[in-house]
Design an enzyme around this catalytic site. Structure first.
Site, PDB file in Angstrom:
ATOM      1  N   HIS A 133       0.714  -1.208  -0.078  1.00 20.25           N
ATOM      2  CA  HIS A 133       0.084  -0.027  -0.058  1.00 20.25           C
ATOM      3  C   HIS A 133       0.863   1.334  -0.118  1.00 20.25           C
ATOM      4  CE1 HIS A 133      -3.688  -2.355   0.598  1.00 20.25           C
ATOM      5  NE2 HIS A 133      -3.151  -2.778   1.743  1.00 20.25           N
ATOM      6  N   ASP A 169      -2.522 -10.986  -1.692  1.00 21.31           N
ATOM      7  CA  ASP A 169      -3.140 -10.273  -0.290  1.00 21.31           C
ATOM      8  C   ASP A 169      -4.590 -10.106  -0.422  1.00 21.31           C
ATOM      9  OD1 ASP A 169      -1.403  -8.637   2.255  1.00 21.31           O
ATOM     10  OD2 ASP A 169      -3.514  -8.152   1.531  1.00 21.31           O
ATOM     11  N   HIS A 171      -6.182  -7.445   0.262  1.00 18.32           N
ATOM     12  CA  HIS A 171      -6.379  -6.232   0.120  1.00 18.32           C
ATOM     13  C   HIS A 171      -5.550  -5.968  -1.285  1.00 18.32           C
ATOM     14  CE1 HIS A 171      -6.259  -6.249   4.458  1.00 18.32           C
ATOM     15  NE2 HIS A 171      -7.168  -5.515   4.531  1.00 18.32           N
ATOM     16  N   ASP A 258      -3.821 -12.827   4.366  1.00 22.15           N
ATOM     17  CA  ASP A 258      -5.027 -12.370   5.176  1.00 22.15           C
ATOM     18  C   ASP A 258      -6.078 -12.842   4.150  1.00 22.15           C
ATOM     19  OD1 ASP A 258      -4.120 -10.741   3.009  1.00 22.15           O
ATOM     20  OD2 ASP A 258      -3.924  -8.899   4.326  1.00 22.15           O
TER      21      ASP A 258
HETATM   22 ZN   LIG Z   1      -3.823  -7.261   3.427  1.00 19.88          ZN
END
Ligand SMILES: [Zn+2]
Length: 354
Positions: A133, A169, A171, A258
């Site tokens: 990120h 991931d 996200h 995750d």
């Molecule tokens: Zn993540």
């Protein structure tokens, strides 16, 4: 058998967002200890210390203003407009030593790049990296500096011109996508829970790169509660198709853990077996090219310690046996205690945008 490098330093754990923050890099020490206990290191899996990268590597990816603020906050300087740069309070708090730690974890990913680029190793792992990120001019979502972009630049500088970045991931890998969205030589492919439900809210299937890089941004979002029947089928098939079409010189695989059902932040429901089976299939797809494996999210500590140590075994062609679990016994109570503590922390941080 593909010879694999494993980059680790206990100093990685000095990425310290606070004692109650969901991201605890002390998990990396547990993984290293578990692998050592299991006798995983030898000729197939070789451990190395990370070599810190240098400031110019970071400045090739991040703005000078952002780097300056990270360096000053790292010394504990007060009066900085930290929120302008995505730094604390909330999801990515500033901490003393963050600059030196940043050079180290980014350097770990660059060490991976150098080891696979010179052909010494077919694969290289640094689980401290994968902080997807981090953006050009600000920190975001627990991530400060983009080790991924710095490592991709290192691969390109060493002659591996075309790089495919694959991110599993839960996200969206928004930072990496933004940094390379106009580069036709870097394909970014992110599999994640849809931004309609989950931070950072981006990663739509129709998003494309810009200019001549139109075909080099790919996103495959999943609805909450997606399980292995879909996830484990889509990820290897889409990756294989784009790998064949793009024909990269090297692959960077971000294995944030995750998307597991045990994870307290995402809402996908993979079992550990399904998740590992998918990573195994991806490694099979990429088997003839140099591969860097980086970490990322993963907030159920027993689960991430378990699956990442197994990834290191898989990558180096070693089988794990059932007694691996006995060597690192974690009760489900520990897992649930951590889950509840994480959820409490998140609800207290009202501006936490996960
Ligand atoms: Zn993540």
């Amino acid at each position: 058998m593909i010879k694999t490098a494993y980059i680790h330093s206990n100093l990685y754990a000095s990425y310290d967002l606070g004692p109650r923050h969901p991201l605890q890099q002390t998990r990396l020490i547990d993984i290293f200890d578990r692998l050592r206990l299991h006798g995983a290191f030898g000729t197939d899996l070789v451990s190395f210390d990370p070599i810190a990268c240098i400031e110019s590597d970071v400045l090739a990816v991040h703005s000078a203003d952002f780097v300056d603020v990270v360096k000053r906050a790292s010394k504990g300087e007060s009066g900085l407009n930290l929120s302008l740069y995505g730094l604390g309070p909330g999801d990515t708090p500033a901490f003393r030593g963050m600059w030196e730690n940043g050079l180290l974890y980014c350097g770990g990913s660059v060490t991976c790049a150098n080891l696979v680029a010179d052909g010494t190793f077919g694969r290289a792992i640094s689980f401290a990296g994968g902080l997807h990120h981090a953006h050009y001019d600000h920190a975001s979502g627990f991530c400060i500096l983009s080790d991924i972009a710095i490592a991709i630049n290192a691969l390109k500088a060493r002659g591996l011109r075309k790089v495919m970045y694959v991110d599993i991931d839960v996200h969206h890998g928004d930072g990496v996508e933004a940094l390379f969205r106009s580069d036709p030589d870097v394909l970014t492919l992110s599999f994640h829970e849809s931004g309609a439900w989950l931070f950072p809210g981006t990663g739509n299937v129709q998003d494309r790169g810009t200019g001549s890089a139109e075909q080099s941004v790919w996103n495959i979002p999943f609805a909450p509660n997606t399980g292995g029947d879909i996830w484990c089928d889509v990820i290897p098939r889409a990756s294989s198709h784009l790998f064949d079409e793009f024909s990269p010189d090297a692959v960077v695989l971000q294995v944030g853990a995750d998307a597991l059902a045990e994870d307290p932040l995402g809402h996908l429901v993979m079992t550990r077996w399904e998740w590992l089976h998918t990573v195994e299939k991806l490694l099979q797809v990429f088997r003839d090219k140099p591969v860097i494996i980086l970490g990322g999210g993963g907030y159920c500590r027993p689960a991430v310690v378990d699956v990442w140590s197994r990834v290191a075994m898989l990558a180096s062609g070693q089988c794990w046996s059932d007694d691996l679990d006995e060597a690192y016994s974690v009760s489900s109570k520990d897992s649930w205690d951590f889950h509840h503590a994480t959820m409490r922390y998140l609800s207290e941080q009202r501006d936490l945008s996960i």
